[in-house]
Design a protein around this motif. Structure first.
Motif, PDB file in Angstrom:
ATOM      1  N   ASN A  15      90.490   7.587  -2.757  1.00  0.00           N
ATOM      2  CA  ASN A  15      90.803   7.501  -1.336  1.00  0.00           C
ATOM      3  C   ASN A  15      89.489   7.370  -0.574  1.00  0.00           C
ATOM      4  O   ASN A  15      88.601   8.218  -0.697  1.00  0.00           O
ATOM      5  N   LYS A  16      89.358   6.315   0.230  1.00  0.00           N
ATOM      6  CA  LYS A  16      88.090   6.040   0.896  1.00  0.00           C
ATOM      7  C   LYS A  16      87.656   7.183   1.796  1.00  0.00           C
ATOM      8  O   LYS A  16      86.470   7.550   1.846  1.00  0.00           O
ATOM      9  N   GLY A  17      88.607   7.787   2.499  1.00  0.00           N
ATOM     10  CA  GLY A  17      88.265   8.889   3.393  1.00  0.00           C
ATOM     11  C   GLY A  17      87.830  10.117   2.625  1.00  0.00           C
ATOM     12  O   GLY A  17      86.843  10.776   2.975  1.00  0.00           O
ATOM     13  N   ASP A  18      88.570  10.444   1.553  1.00  0.00           N
ATOM     14  CA  ASP A  18      88.198  11.599   0.732  1.00  0.00           C
ATOM     15  C   ASP A  18      86.818  11.408   0.119  1.00  0.00           C
ATOM     16  O   ASP A  18      85.975  12.313   0.128  1.00  0.00           O
ATOM     17  N   GLU A  19      86.576  10.213  -0.438  1.00  0.00           N
ATOM     18  CA  GLU A  19      85.301   9.961  -1.104  1.00  0.00           C
ATOM     19  C   GLU A  19      84.132  10.144  -0.138  1.00  0.00           C
ATOM     20  O   GLU A  19      83.129  10.792  -0.479  1.00  0.00           O
ATOM     21  N   ALA A  20      84.260   9.591   1.053  1.00  0.00           N
ATOM     22  CA  ALA A  20      83.180   9.706   2.035  1.00  0.00           C
ATOM     23  C   ALA A  20      82.912  11.165   2.377  1.00  0.00           C
ATOM     24  O   ALA A  20      81.756  11.596   2.508  1.00  0.00           O
ATOM     25  N   LEU A  21      83.995  11.953   2.482  1.00  0.00           N
ATOM     26  CA  LEU A  21      83.858  13.359   2.841  1.00  0.00           C
ATOM     27  C   LEU A  21      83.242  14.170   1.704  1.00  0.00           C
ATOM     28  O   LEU A  21      82.378  15.032   1.930  1.00  0.00           O
ATOM     29  N   GLY A  51      84.541   6.337  -7.640  1.00  0.00           N
ATOM     30  CA  GLY A  51      85.082   6.201  -6.300  1.00  0.00           C
ATOM     31  C   GLY A  51      85.218   4.755  -5.842  1.00  0.00           C
ATOM     32  O   GLY A  51      84.734   3.824  -6.496  1.00  0.00           O
ATOM     33  N   VAL A  52      85.871   4.585  -4.711  1.00  0.00           N
ATOM     34  CA  VAL A  52      86.112   3.240  -4.186  1.00  0.00           C
ATOM     35  C   VAL A  52      84.817   2.526  -3.831  1.00  0.00           C
ATOM     36  O   VAL A  52      84.771   1.294  -3.783  1.00  0.00           O
ATOM     37  N   THR A  53      83.748   3.270  -3.576  1.00  0.00           N
ATOM     38  CA  THR A  53      82.458   2.639  -3.291  1.00  0.00           C
ATOM     39  C   THR A  53      81.488   2.788  -4.465  1.00  0.00           C
ATOM     40  O   THR A  53      80.294   2.579  -4.313  1.00  0.00           O
ATOM     41  N   GLY A  54      82.015   3.205  -5.627  1.00  0.00           N
ATOM     42  CA  GLY A  54      81.186   3.264  -6.826  1.00  0.00           C
ATOM     43  C   GLY A  54      80.510   4.591  -7.098  1.00  0.00           C
ATOM     44  O   GLY A  54      79.712   4.706  -8.028  1.00  0.00           O
ATOM     45  N   LYS A  55      80.820   5.607  -6.314  1.00  0.00           N
ATOM     46  CA  LYS A  55      80.222   6.918  -6.554  1.00  0.00           C
ATOM     47  C   LYS A  55      80.883   7.580  -7.766  1.00  0.00           C
ATOM     48  O   LYS A  55      82.080   7.430  -7.982  1.00  0.00           O
ATOM     49  N   TYR A  56      80.086   8.361  -8.515  1.00  0.00           N
ATOM     50  CA  TYR A  56      80.567   8.976  -9.752  1.00  0.00           C
ATOM     51  C   TYR A  56      81.032  10.408  -9.524  1.00  0.00           C
ATOM     52  O   TYR A  56      80.366  11.210  -8.863  1.00  0.00           O
ATOM     53  N   GLU A  57      82.159  10.722 -10.145  1.00  0.00           N
ATOM     54  CA  GLU A  57      82.673  12.087 -10.078  1.00  0.00           C
ATOM     55  C   GLU A  57      81.682  13.093 -10.660  1.00  0.00           C
ATOM     56  O   GLU A  57      81.519  14.200 -10.133  1.00  0.00           O
TER      57      GLU A  57
END
Length: 473
Positions: free
Chosen positions: A442-448, A314-320
């Motif tokens: 997508n920053k919004g999707d990732e946060a959600l 993710g854009v903040t480094g989170k893993y799928e």
């Protein structure tokens, strides 16, 4: 012995052919008995259909081997200490001392470099080969005698020169839902034994060895020992495995128990077999019913990626891989409350499984439904929304039902039900779908996606879709 090993090592990796180019392969390292060999720098290795392949080049004449290359027939002949091996490019039929042996993968010629199956060659001369796919490391172990130390999983007994083509091939292992799942090809019948002081369950596979595929998904040290770290199961502290013996060949798995536990062992009847050692049993026994054989519908949930395969980042480094697992665990917990549904997970922790292993678990269990959970990614940070994929026409109706529940659960835009030629939904035999819940790019999707609220909604939506499609109230 040391000179012999070095000579053999060079034989395996070096044989001059008329060179006009180099194979487009991966540079790897080679370890002999735990020590890196500087002579191996620049050696290229490949993983071809689950078989580790190594190139042959010219060796100096004073090493004592007779190595011939016939350009017309494209045959390599290797002679050493009275043993002669002949291999032909693109042919799975090889010759060992005039005895025909069938290889899993044929030698290949690539950019004027010949690649041969390293495990087959090495075992003929008494070495054991390991392959770490993540770090591209080949490990070679020379034949030595090892004393019996009483270790449940053995001491890494080294393979003598022997024909291993008829052995059962153990392809993979995972632990979830308080069950040990082992995939294999062959006729080996597992034998389970409960031991005490300390408490442990030993499962032996006679006439079996680890396949090349096993080394790509799980770790094996140079002595062919490895382990699974088990977290979140109060009954089990860990799982160990090894090539316990070569006289006869035996692969051993040891489940380290925190206290005495009942178990059952069940095995599918397919060519690609699935063995389930179930610690949820009320009474111990050698045989048990496979999930779904109780009259309940069986659903297999697949958390995409895992371990060394992080999936999208993710854009903040989170893993799928973490998102996929969170959704699957939540959905499984809900499905376990349904009296008419059994659920099996391809993974319940940060474990790596080959795509074909994921499909094989569902196929071997004759599952009714298969769902693979993923999060998407795009080069465009504007891409957003949820989509559901099917590959076979028989899965389209299931995909439509699942998507109907998925989109409102996410609150994201509807990207539709789509055709996708993904392995896990192509090779499974039952209705199968792949969910792309949102976009990590997508920053919004990732946060959600990484909120408990959304994950709970998606898990509940999956259960609603499954029940509607199966006609369960």
């Amino acid at each position: 012995m040391k000179k012999f090993c070095c000579m053999l090592l060079l034989l395996l990796f070096v044989l001059v052919l008329p060179e006009s180019g180099h194979a487009a392969t991966v540079t790897g390292k080679i370890f002999l008995d735990g020590k890196e060999l500087t002579a191996s720098q620049g050696v290229q290795v490949e993983n071809v259909n689950g078989t580790v392949m190594a190139p042959l080049r010219m060796i100096s004449q004073n090493l004592g081997y007779k190595v011939d290359w016939d350009q017309k027939s494209q045959m390599v002949t290797i002679g050493q200490q009275g043993k002669t091996i002949q291999l032909i490019v693109n042919q799975k039929s090889a010759s060992v001392d005039d005895k025909t042996v069938i290889l899993n993968t044929a030698p290949l010629l690539k950019n004027d470099t010949t690649f041969v199956p390293i495990r087959f060659i090495s075992e003929q001369f008494g070495l054991t080969v390991g392959w770490d796919n993540q770090d591209k490391i080949v490990t070679l172990v020379t034949p030595v005698s090892a004393p019996d130390t009483g270790n449940d999983t053995g001491t890494g007994v080294v393979v003598p020169p022997v024909d291993t083509t008829n052995l059962t091939q153990v392809n993979g292992v995972s632990f979830n839902n308080n069950q040990l799942l082992i995939t294999m090809q062959g006729a080996s019948q597992p034998k389970a034994t409960l031991l005490t002081n300390p408490n442990r369950l030993v499962v032996d596979f006679p006439n079996a060895t680890f396949s090349d595929v096993f080394g790509t998904g799980q770790l094996l040290d140079p002595n062919l020992n490895g382990k699974l770290d088990v977290v979140g199961y109060p009954d089990v502290s860990g799982v160990r495995y090894s090539l316990f013996s070569t006289a006869p060949y035996t692969v051993r798995f040891v489940v380290d128990l925190n206290y005495a536990k009942n178990y059952t062992v069940s095995i599918s009847e397919d060519e690609n077999k699935l063995v389930i050692v179930d610690l949820n049993a009320e009474d111990s026994g050698e045989t048990g019913a496979l999930p779904g054989n109780s009259g309940r519908k069986l659903v297999v949930l697949d958390a995409g990626h895992g371990a060394k395969d992080s999936g999208a980042v993710g854009v903040t480094g989170k893993y799928e891989k973490a998102f996929n697992l969170a959704i699957v665990l939540k959905a499984a917990a809900l499905l376990k409350k349904e009296k008419n549904i059994d659920v099996v997970l391809t993974r319940s922790d940060d474990t790596f499984l080959e795509l074909k292993e994921r499909a094989a678990i569902a196929n071997n269990l004759n599952a009714d439904l298969f769902i693979s959970v993923h999060a998407n990614s795009s080069a465009s940070s504007r891409a957003t929304g949820a989509e559901t994929y099917y590959q076979r026409q028989a899965s389209k109706a299931f995909a439509t039902v699942m998507h109907k529940y998925l989109v409102p659960a996410t609150g994201l835009s509807d990207r539709g039900v789509r055709y996708g030629n993904f392995h896990v939904i192509r090779e499974t035999k039952m209705p199968a779908v792949l969910l792309e819940v949102g976009y990590l790019s997508n920053k919004g999707d990732e946060a959600l996606l990484f909120t408990e609220a959304l994950q709970n909604r998606v898990a509940a939506a999956m259960v609603s879709g499954i029940k509607e499609y199966l006609g369960i109230k």
